[in-house]
Each structure stands twice: as structure tokens, then as C-alpha cells.
Design a protein around this motif. Structure first.
Motif, short mmCIF file in Angstrom:
data_model
loop_
_atom_site.label_atom_id
_atom_site.label_comp_id
_atom_site.label_asym_id
_atom_site.label_seq_id
_atom_site.Cartn_x
_atom_site.Cartn_y
_atom_site.Cartn_z
N ALA A 196 -26.39 12.96 24.14
CA ALA A 196 -26.52 12.14 25.36
C ALA A 196 -27.87 12.33 26.03
O ALA A 196 -28.40 11.40 26.66
N GLN A 197 -28.45 13.54 25.89
CA GLN A 197 -29.77 13.78 26.47
C GLN A 197 -30.82 12.86 25.84
O GLN A 197 -31.77 12.43 26.51
N VAL A 240 -27.32 10.15 31.55
CA VAL A 240 -26.77 11.06 30.54
C VAL A 240 -25.24 11.02 30.58
O VAL A 240 -24.58 11.04 29.53
N GLU A 241 -24.67 10.93 31.75
CA GLU A 241 -23.21 10.92 31.88
C GLU A 241 -22.61 9.68 31.22
O GLU A 241 -21.60 9.78 30.52
N GLU A 247 -17.50 17.53 21.65
CA GLU A 247 -18.05 17.52 23.01
C GLU A 247 -19.45 18.09 23.09
O GLU A 247 -20.33 17.53 23.73
N SER A 248 -19.68 19.22 22.41
CA SER A 248 -21.01 19.85 22.52
C SER A 248 -22.09 18.96 21.89
O SER A 248 -23.19 18.82 22.43
N HIS A 249 -21.76 18.35 20.73
CA HIS A 249 -22.74 17.47 20.10
C HIS A 249 -22.95 16.21 20.94
O HIS A 249 -24.09 15.72 21.06
N PHE A 267 -22.79 10.15 27.57
CA PHE A 267 -21.80 11.13 27.11
C PHE A 267 -20.42 10.51 27.00
O PHE A 267 -19.69 10.74 26.01
N GLN A 268 -20.04 9.70 27.98
CA GLN A 268 -18.73 9.06 27.95
C GLN A 268 -18.60 8.14 26.74
O GLN A 268 -17.51 8.00 26.16
N GLN A 282 -22.72 16.01 24.18
CA GLN A 282 -23.56 16.36 25.33
C GLN A 282 -25.03 16.47 24.92
O GLN A 282 -25.92 16.05 25.65
N TRP A 283 -25.26 17.07 23.75
CA TRP A 283 -26.65 17.19 23.26
C TRP A 283 -27.25 15.83 22.97
O TRP A 283 -28.38 15.53 23.37
N LYS A 300 -18.52 10.72 23.37
CA LYS A 300 -17.51 11.77 23.18
C LYS A 300 -16.35 11.32 22.30
O LYS A 300 -15.62 12.16 21.76
#
Length: 519
Positions: free
Chosen positions: A427-428, A407-408, A420-422, A411-412, A424-425, A415
Motif C-alpha cells: 500500500a505504501q 495508503v489506507e 496483511e503485512s504484505h 490497503f483496504q 500494508q507494505w 488486503k
């Protein structure tokens, strides 16, 4: 002894669960001019030691000796399984002369057909092992210089036989009827239809254009096939192992006798490897150990086959029959229930089609499945950019299955394109668990020799897995049960069908109403 109470099994199980695959540790085995890459399967010295002990306790050495020397390998039917003798230069004396005589007769028939330019078309009628072997070899090796056109009909569905015969000239067509018992319902029904087709095409003596491949010559003679047109194999040759026998006649007619001999030689080379290579470097043994570990210990219920070569389309169903008919058992050799999961379902299709079909499931489903990837280094065409893309896709998919994606990391990557919030979502949803096992099998090129070696590799893998699980890979009583019930239903006798369930009786009655109208 139940497997779970066997100390050697428990030690193997513990070692599998503690081991891991190291992506930096290359594990290659050279076997029969093939390379088997096991780098994405679990490995450790403890696991290797435990595997050797488990094989010893299971009686692997004795079972392998019996397989090649004519011992009773098929316990429930009290007979050997001597398919390896069909391609051996040192077959057991008890069967050597039988094999040699049939090979010589086959060769004379092929040479005669070639000398007199007989049969532009060959229609092969069989089902199961009498069909998948020659069908798969033909579609894998056929090219622009084939001597004849081969067509195949196996299914009882009349669309199969009509499509096989459509557009052919009856005067220049050979019908091959391949049935071990020469009573197989689908094959004999299609054979009678093919003979009618010859008659309607003006052939006065249609059986002069029919050849029988069977372990029951008496039944073929009763059917009307002349003895000189009957090529025999034997009850110690299982149908799914029979391509090396007279069942290979259509291959020799369509691709040439030399090609058939090269197929046998490739399998012979794999036999030698299987008999002589040390356990740690024995490709069939290692494939079997990985399958047992993945299925019985790690909990994978299926095994995926992805040849990155369009010519190997029929390799998957050939292997489905070989493995699932051999290992689809619930009891051991003594008739006791097997107390671990065995016999994964086999499925797949060639890449890259498979990537757009089920690879999403392989990458991100909760469980996934181990994958066997297969590719050839040298293509048989001049479009090298296509081949580079093909092999790159194969290697990339395999790497992605093992490497995974956190996931990390996702996310990278995201982003920079999303808040950021989208990110992070999202990335799951991009998580790839990784750590999914696979095997890579590499052929220098797809020719008869390497294909023969590939088929024998999987034959021996199945055999070793049967030894480790303690089951009989050479019988198929489940198939026989279904056949018998079908014969009962075809009698259209209320006494024969009264014990069937209500749904079966309902649809049988509907079938009889429809078919009676057509007569």
C-alpha cells in the motif's frame, strides 16, 4: 520594486498558500467558443481580491491597452507588439492599411493559384516562429479534402530538406521561404538547396516558383525573388506571433482562404473576450494567474500540456516556443534581477500516449507538475467508442491527479488479495499524493475558428504572465547570442575562435577535417 517586497505580491502569495481547490465547486469560463474549467486550481474570495490588486499594481490595464493600441510593448527594442492587429477589424490606423494591402495580395495569389490549378505541392522553409505556426495549423486541420500537399523543413540537418522534397514533382511545387530577416542561416541554406533541386528537375527559372515571406523585402529581392512574389510582415510582429500575418500563406494555400479567415476570426473572438471580460471570468488572465501562483509561490518548475487529440501533436512545441521564448528571462523590464521563480518549462504530448510515457511521474513523483488537458467534444471520425475511451481517459487522469489515493484506501483494496503485512507494505507503493493542479480546456470541435481562439488564449496568457512578473515577453536576446556565436564558428578563422573553450575548439577542428574531405 522587487516582487517579494511588493505588498500586493505578498498578499497574493499569502492568499495562494491559504487557498485550496474544492472538487465540488465547478469553475467554468466561456471564452471564444471554448470552455475553460479551473475547478482543479486553487481559489478563494481572498485570492480573487488579491489577484485584482496585484494586476492593478502591475499596470495590467495600461499594458493591455498598449498591446492593442500600438504602444511600446517591447521596451528593449522600443517597438509595439501588434500581432493582434493582424486579425483585428479595428486595427490601429498606423498599421491598418499595411495589413489590409498584404491580406489582399495574399488572397489574390491564392485565388490565382486555385483558378489555374497551380502547385499541387507546397514546401515551406522557415524555422522557429516562421515554421511552428503554419506547421501546427496544417497538421491540426488537414483532412481528406486538402487542396494541396504541404511539407515543412526547418532544421539545418539536410535530412529535413531532402525529406521535404523527396518524391515531389519540381514542375508542380511551390517553395515558400519564410524568414523575418531573410538572413536566417537554416532557412536560407535550405532555400538555396531547394532552388538547386528545382534546377536539377529541369526548371529553367526556379525563382519563378519561389515566394518570400519576410519583414526585409530588400534582402528577398537581392536573393532574386521578384517583388510581386514577396509578401511582407513587419518588425512589430514577433516570429512566434506571426501565424496571423503573411506567414499564414501556406495555410491558405493548403486549407483554403476561408479556413485562414476562420482562424483569424477565432483569434479575434478571443481578443474581444480578453479585452472585455471581468477579471474573474477572463480566461487568459486566470490562466496566467494560475501559472504565476503555481510557479512562483507553490514551486512547480514545469507545466505539462496534454491535448487528448492526436491532431494537436504539434501544439506542444508551438506552445513551448511561444511561452519559453517569451518568458525565459531573468531580469525585469528595468534590467533588475527577478527575485522569484518564473517561466516554467513547457513539455508534454497528446494523450493517451502520454499516459504510457510520463504520467507515472505526474502521479507519484515528489513534486509533479500542473497539467493543461485539452479535448474536443465532437470528433471528426465515426469511431465513437474510440472517442468515448479517449475522453474518459482524459477526465480520469485529471481526477486521479487531484483526488489522489491514500495508503489506507490502498490497503483496504489490497488486503483481500494479500496477507496483511504484505498488503500494508504494498500500500505504501500505491500512494498517490493528489492535490495536483490542472486546467481543462474543452473545444466543441477542432476547426479553424476554435483553433484560432485556442492559440490566442495562450498568447494572452503569456502576455499577462509577463506583466505580473514585470518582464518583457517580446524580445529574445538569448536566441540572438547563440546565433552570433554560430556565425563566428562558421568562419573557420583561428582569430574568430581563439576565445572559445577547449572543447568547442576541439570539436570544431574535427568538424572541419570531416567537411573538408567532402569538398
Amino acid at each position: 520594486m522587487a516582487l517579494q517586497s511588493n505588498p500586493a505580491w505578498q498578499a497574493f502569495s499569502d492568499a495562494v498558500q491559504a487557498a485550496h481547490a474544492d472538487p465540488e465547486q465547478l469553475r467554468l469560463i466561456e471564452a471564444g467558443q471554448l470552455t475553460v474549467d479551473l475547478s482543479a486550481q486553487r481559489d478563494s474570495q481572498t485570492l480573487r481580491d488579491a489577484a485584482i490588486e496585484l494586476l492593478s499594481v502591475a499596470g495590467f490595464e495600461q499594458a493591455r491597452h498598449a498591446l492593442f493600441e500600438g504602444g511600446i510593448a517591447n521596451l528593449s527594442e522600443n517597438r509595439p507588439a501588434l500581432h493582434t492587429a493582424l486579425r483585428s477589424s479595428h486595427a490601429p490606423e498606423s498599421v491598418r492599411s499595411l495589413i489590409t494591402a498584404q491580406l489582399e495580395r495574399m488572397k489574390r495569389f491564392v485565388d490565382d493559384a486555385n483558378t489555374y490549378n497551380r502547385y499541387s505541392n507546397v514546401v515551406h522553409l522557415g524555422i522557429g516562429g516562421s515554421d511552428w505556426g503554419p506547421r501546427m495549423v496544417w497538421h491540426s486541420l488537414k483532412g481528406v479534402s486538402n487542396r494541396r500537399t504541404l511539407r515543412f523543413a526547418a532544421n539545418i540537418d539536410a535530412h529535413a530538406i531532402t525529406a521535404a522534397l523527396d518524391g515531389l514533382d519540381p514542375r508542380d511545387t511551390l517553395i515558400i521561404v519564410a524568414s523575418k530577416s531573410f538572413t536566417t542561416t537554416e532557412t536560407m541554406t535550405n532555400a538555396r538547396e531547394a532552388i538547386k533541386w528545382l534546377e536539377h528537375g529541369g526548371i529553367k527559372h526556379p525563382l519563378n516558383q519561389v515566394v518570400a515571406l519576410t519583414a526585409n523585402p530588400a534582402a528577398a529581392i537581392e536573393f532574386g525573388v521578384a517583388p510581386e512574389r514577396i509578401f511582407e510582415f513587419w518588425d512589430w510582429v514577433g516570429g512566434r506571433y506571426s501565424i496571423w500575418s503573411t506567414i499564414g500563406l501556406p495555410v491558405a494555400l493548403g486549407l483554403g482562404w476561408t479556413t485562414f479567415e476562420e482562424l483569424l476570426q477565432g483569434a479575434r473572438d478571443m481578443d474581444t473576450h480578453f479585452q472585455t471580460a471581468a477579471i474573474a471570468h477572463n480566461a487568459p488572465v486566470q490562466l496566467a494567474l494560475n501559472m504565476v501562483a503555481n510557479t512562483s509561490i507553490l514551486g512547480f518548475s514545469s507545466e505539462v500540456i496534454c491535448p487528448y487529440d492526436a491532431r494537436l501533436t504539434d501544439f506542444v512545441p508551438w506552445l513551448q516556443q511561444l511561452q519559453m521564448e517569451s518568458l525565459g528571462k531573468a531580469v525585469d523590464q528595468q534590467g533588475n534581477p527577478i527575485d522569484v521563480s518564473v517561466s516554467p518549462a513547457v513539455w508534454g504530448m497528446p494523450g493517451t500516449d502520454s499516459q504510457h510515457t510520463f504520467f507515472q511521474w505526474l502521479h507519484q513523483s515528489q513534486r509533479g507538475a500542473p497539467v493543461d488537458f485539452i479535448f474536443c467534444i465532437e470528433p471528426e471520425h465515426h469511431l465513437l467508442s474510440h472517442h468515448r475511451q479517449l475522453v474518459a481517459n482524459c477526465l480520469a487522469q485529471r481526477a486521479a491527479l487531484w483526488r489522489g489515493k491514500s495508503v489506507e484506501v490502498s490497503f483496504q483494496e489490497l488486503k483481500h488479495k494479500h496477507d496483511e503485512s504484505h498488503a500494508q507494505w504494498l500500500a505504501q507503493h500505491c500512494l498517490h499524493p493528489g492535490g495536483r493542479p490542472s486546467t481543462l480546456i474543452v473545444l466543441p470541435k477542432l476547426d479553424a475558428h476554435r483553433l484560432g481562439a485556442l492559440l490566442a488564449l495562450y498568447e494572452h496568457k503569456v502576455f499577462v504572465a509577463g506583466v505580473l512578473w514585470g518582464l518583457n515577453p517580446f524580445d529574445q536576446w538569448g536566441v540572438e547570442f547563440g546565433k552570433r556565436l554560430a556565425l563566428e564558428l562558421m568562419q573557420n578563422d583561428p582569430e574568430q575562435t581563439k576565445d572559445f573553450d577547449a572543447s568547442t575548439r576541439h570539436w570544431l577542428a574535427s568538424l572541419m577535417r570531416v567537411t573538408s574531405k567532402n569538398h
